[in-house]
Every structure is written in C-alpha cells, then in structure tokens.
Scaffold this motif. Structure first.
Motif, PDB file in Angstrom:
ATOM      1  N   TRP A   1      82.535  31.952  47.779  1.00  0.00           N
ATOM      2  CA  TRP A   1      80.918  33.004  48.047  1.00  0.00           C
ATOM      3  C   TRP A   1      80.501  32.935  49.740  1.00  0.00           C
ATOM      4  N   GLY A   2      80.952  33.346  49.704  1.00  0.00           N
ATOM      5  CA  GLY A   2      80.861  34.147  51.371  1.00  0.00           C
ATOM      6  C   GLY A   2      81.560  32.773  52.546  1.00  0.00           C
ATOM      7  N   GLY A   3      82.173  32.160  51.969  1.00  0.00           N
ATOM      8  CA  GLY A   3      82.859  30.970  52.667  1.00  0.00           C
ATOM      9  C   GLY A   3      82.091  30.455  53.634  1.00  0.00           C
TER      10      GLY A   3
ATOM     11  N   PHE B   1      68.190  32.812  52.086  1.00  0.00           N
ATOM     12  CA  PHE B   1      68.295  33.816  51.289  1.00  0.00           C
ATOM     13  C   PHE B   1      70.132  34.110  51.008  1.00  0.00           C
ATOM     14  N   ALA B   2      70.958  33.628  51.437  1.00  0.00           N
ATOM     15  CA  ALA B   2      72.489  34.298  50.773  1.00  0.00           C
ATOM     16  C   ALA B   2      72.505  32.525  49.724  1.00  0.00           C
TER      17      ALA B   2
ATOM     18  N   ALA C   1      78.896  38.454  52.152  1.00  0.00           N
ATOM     19  CA  ALA C   1      80.179  38.601  53.066  1.00  0.00           C
ATOM     20  C   ALA C   1      81.412  37.021  53.512  1.00  0.00           C
ATOM     21  N   PRO C   2      82.777  36.896  53.691  1.00  0.00           N
ATOM     22  CA  PRO C   2      83.114  36.010  53.600  1.00  0.00           C
ATOM     23  C   PRO C   2      83.512  35.828  55.238  1.00  0.00           C
ATOM     24  N   SER C   3      83.420  37.169  55.836  1.00  0.00           N
ATOM     25  CA  SER C   3      83.505  37.009  56.761  1.00  0.00           C
ATOM     26  C   SER C   3      82.400  37.322  57.937  1.00  0.00           C
ATOM     27  N   ARG C   4      82.337  36.031  58.846  1.00  0.00           N
ATOM     28  CA  ARG C   4      80.796  36.142  59.755  1.00  0.00           C
ATOM     29  C   ARG C   4      80.421  37.246  60.484  1.00  0.00           C
TER      30      ARG C   4
END
Length: 167
Positions: A1-3, A28-29, A62-65
């Motif tokens: 879930w996006g790390g 919200f994420a 997204a998993p990457s910041r």
C-alpha cells in the motif's frame, strides 16, 4: 500500500476541509488504504466509487515518495473523505440496471479480453459474463457494474498509452 511509514498511516483523517486550499495528500492516502483494508475492495474500485480519477489515486498510493502525490485538490479530497466502509460494502448487495455493464462487457470482449479473465476482473462467474454479453440480465450488483467501468477505463488508458508510445 505505497510503503507508508507507521507515522503516515496513523495520521488523523480530517473531517472538514477549507474550501479555498489544496490539502495534504497523506491523510487521504491513509483513508483510501483504510477503506480498501476494511472492505477488501481494490483501490481502483474505491477511487472510482468516490469519483477520484484512477491516476490520482494511483499516485496517492505510489510506493516512491518521489512519485507520490503530496497534495490533492480540495474537491477530490472531499469526495474521498465522504466515502465510508459501510457504503462500499453495500455495493455487493445493491442492484443496478445491467445495461451499461452489458455494453462495457461487450466492448471488452470485442477488444479481445478473454471471457475467463474478464470474469476474474469483475469478480463474477464466466456464465454471468456470457449473459451480460448477450444483454440478458436486467440487473447486476453495483460492485460488478463498478468493476466493469474500472476495467473499461483501465483498458482504454492502456490503449492510449500504447498508441502514444507507438507514435
């Protein structure tokens, strides 16, 4: 879930939004992740139900910041925060007219999506897909109809990306 870090996952979700500003995307994420985890529905269905563009929801998680969406337009945030797990659970039992779902199934089958694959995507039996293709059911669950809509949007987006790369 996006790390997400534990700190991000535990951020409180706001209940009111200043209508004149953009808002931080992290709460919200977290709400989107919460909705998915409590209902078992994929993020794409939750986003579509909330009226959040799929690309926006994808970037929100997204998993990457670096590629993660940090801010949301207030209108998108308001639509997402208004969704509850209870209303998402009702998608499984609420019935809706099957006409648009039948059109979407026919469109996807016409594009070469295998019937068995489509049944898995829509979370229903191959028999229901065949009946939807011939237009026989009068109603379907709201979840199946929403899954068909998301499948079409995803397929159309993939086709557009493929065409752009080929050009």
């Amino acid at each position: 879930w996006g790390g997400q870090s534990t700190q991000e996952a535990l951020m409180p979700v706001p209940t009111s939004i200043d209508p004149t500003t953009w808002v931080d995307g992290a709460p919200f994420a977290a709400h989107l992740v919460h909705l998915c985890s409590t209902t078992g529905l994929p993020w794409s269905l939750v986003a579509a139900y909330a009226g959040v563009p799929l690309r926006t929801a994808e970037r929100l998680l997204a998993p990457s910041r670096r590629s993660r969406l940090r801010r949301l337009p207030r209108s998108v945030a308001q639509r997402l925060i208004a969704v509850t797990p209870e209303e998402l659970r009702r998608l499984r039992t609420s019935r809706v007219p099957a006409e648009s779902c039948s059109r979407r199934v026919g469109h996807l089958l016409g594009r070469g999506v295998p019937l068995a694959h489509l049944a898995r995507e829509l979370g229903c039996s191959p028999d229901l897909i065949a009946r939807l293709a011939d237009g026989s059911p009068a109603t379907v669950t709201a979840e199946v109809a929403l899954r068909a809509r998301v499948a079409c949007e995803t397929a159309d987006r993939a086709s557009l990306q493929q065409a752009l790369h080929a050009a």
